[in-house]
Design a protein around this motif. Sequence first.
Motif, PDB file in Angstrom:
ATOM      1  N   LEU A 129      -2.116   3.758   2.131  1.00 16.59           N
ATOM      2  CA  LEU A 129      -1.060   3.527   1.142  1.00 16.59           C
ATOM      3  C   LEU A 129      -1.493   2.583   0.030  1.00 16.59           C
ATOM      4  CD1 LEU A 129       2.067   3.199   3.462  1.00 16.59           C
ATOM      5  CD2 LEU A 129       1.068   5.251   2.424  1.00 16.59           C
ATOM      6  N   ASP A 130      -2.750   2.172   0.022  1.00 16.40           N
ATOM      7  CA  ASP A 130      -3.271   1.334  -1.057  1.00 16.40           C
ATOM      8  C   ASP A 130      -4.763   1.614  -1.223  1.00 16.40           C
ATOM      9  OD1 ASP A 130      -4.714  -0.436   0.846  1.00 16.40           O
ATOM     10  OD2 ASP A 130      -2.693  -1.105   1.364  1.00 16.40           O
ATOM     11  N   ASP A 131      -5.343   1.065  -2.281  1.00 21.18           N
ATOM     12  CA  ASP A 131      -6.746   1.362  -2.602  1.00 21.18           C
ATOM     13  C   ASP A 131      -7.723   0.832  -1.572  1.00 21.18           C
ATOM     14  OD1 ASP A 131      -5.909   2.618  -4.907  1.00 21.18           O
ATOM     15  OD2 ASP A 131      -6.213   0.861  -6.196  1.00 21.18           O
ATOM     16  N   ASP A 132      -7.351  -0.184  -0.809  1.00 21.61           N
ATOM     17  CA  ASP A 132      -8.261  -0.790   0.152  1.00 21.61           C
ATOM     18  C   ASP A 132      -8.209  -0.144   1.528  1.00 21.61           C
ATOM     19  OD1 ASP A 132      -9.191  -2.860  -1.639  1.00 21.61           O
ATOM     20  OD2 ASP A 132      -7.215  -3.781  -1.412  1.00 21.61           O
ATOM     21  N   SER A 133      -7.300   0.797   1.728  1.00 22.21           N
ATOM     22  CA  SER A 133      -7.151   1.456   3.022  1.00 22.21           C
ATOM     23  C   SER A 133      -7.944   2.760   3.066  1.00 22.21           C
ATOM     24  CB  SER A 133      -5.666   1.761   3.292  1.00 22.21           C
ATOM     25  OG  SER A 133      -4.902   0.584   3.280  1.00 22.21           O
ATOM     26  N   ASP A 151      -8.749   6.595   3.049  1.00 24.78           N
ATOM     27  CA  ASP A 151      -8.026   7.670   2.363  1.00 24.78           C
ATOM     28  C   ASP A 151      -7.259   8.533   3.359  1.00 24.78           C
ATOM     29  OD1 ASP A 151      -9.249   6.794   0.006  1.00 24.78           O
ATOM     30  OD2 ASP A 151     -10.982   8.099   0.354  1.00 24.78           O
ATOM     31  N   ASP A 168      -6.154  -6.665   2.896  1.00 13.88           N
ATOM     32  CA  ASP A 168      -5.269  -6.049   3.889  1.00 13.88           C
ATOM     33  C   ASP A 168      -5.242  -4.540   3.688  1.00 13.88           C
ATOM     34  OD1 ASP A 168      -4.765  -8.607   4.664  1.00 13.88           O
ATOM     35  OD2 ASP A 168      -2.747  -8.714   3.810  1.00 13.88           O
ATOM     36  N   GLN A 169      -4.889  -3.820   4.764  1.00 15.76           N
ATOM     37  CA  GLN A 169      -4.789  -2.369   4.716  1.00 15.76           C
ATOM     38  C   GLN A 169      -3.446  -1.925   5.278  1.00 15.76           C
ATOM     39  OE1 GLN A 169      -8.129  -0.643   6.773  1.00 15.76           O
ATOM     40  NE2 GLN A 169      -9.635  -1.474   5.343  1.00 15.76           N
ATOM     41  N   THR A 170      -2.945  -0.792   4.739  1.00 14.55           N
ATOM     42  CA  THR A 170      -1.676  -0.236   5.195  1.00 14.55           C
ATOM     43  C   THR A 170      -1.808   1.278   5.328  1.00 14.55           C
ATOM     44  OG1 THR A 170      -0.487  -1.963   4.000  1.00 14.55           O
ATOM     45  CG2 THR A 170       0.796  -0.091   4.781  1.00 14.55           C
TER      46      THR A 170
END
Length: 255
Positions: A237-241, A243, A211-213
Amino acid sequence: MRQCIVLFGLSMACLSARAEPPSAPPAFDRPGLGFSTDTVGRGAVALEFGLPSYLRETDAEGVRSTTLSGDALLRTGLAPGLELQVSGTPWNRQRLRAPDGEGTRLRGAGDSSVGVKWAGPGSNDRTAWAVLATAVVARGDAAFSDGRQYALAASVEQTLTDRWSLGLFAEQQRGAGQRTTTWAPSLSLQATPTVSTYLEAGFFDVNDAPDQTLAGAGLSWQVRPGVQLDVSFDVGLDDDSPDLQMASGLSIYLD
């Protein structure tokens, strides 16, 4: 080239349609993750351009990509509360940099899509809603294409006062073996008669990926009736989203 031909052909068809008497310009669909609940009047045209958009992201292996893209959206009314949309990204420039410093540069066109927006019944000065169905009609170059995609989205706007309003955007997108669900609430402020700003958050649920935020803000300026400039940004807001996402744009309404 295919994207440009599609956009040009539909633009000419729209401009040749029978125009109705001039009306107040509707709200544009940019900036932000969602879209406005307004539709363009029959025979009128709204042109919305990204000038350009910027995206920076880093994958799990540490490869950083930076992408510049130019996007265009054409909107024209088919009937009261119903409009046709055609969009595309005629050009993209991307730079990939590996952790060891090795780099790659890519360029090409992205996908083009066609959509229909419907402003649903029951909308009023306090609460308004609309739905938008879209489909990819021309696939771009491999590096910038998501394959065949279909999406159904809804936007709801709630006026709180003469200056403040709430919004909620929701979308279900399917294609190329993926399913993505997006939720994006927002809070908008009409700072002056010609300047408005907003805060937003975006939540993306992908069936076969993390998931991405995102969270961000934007500002739009009505240079004169029917002409708008805008700037916006979103940060992951997280590593998978991603930059960082940034955009600037120009929108023009022709009645």
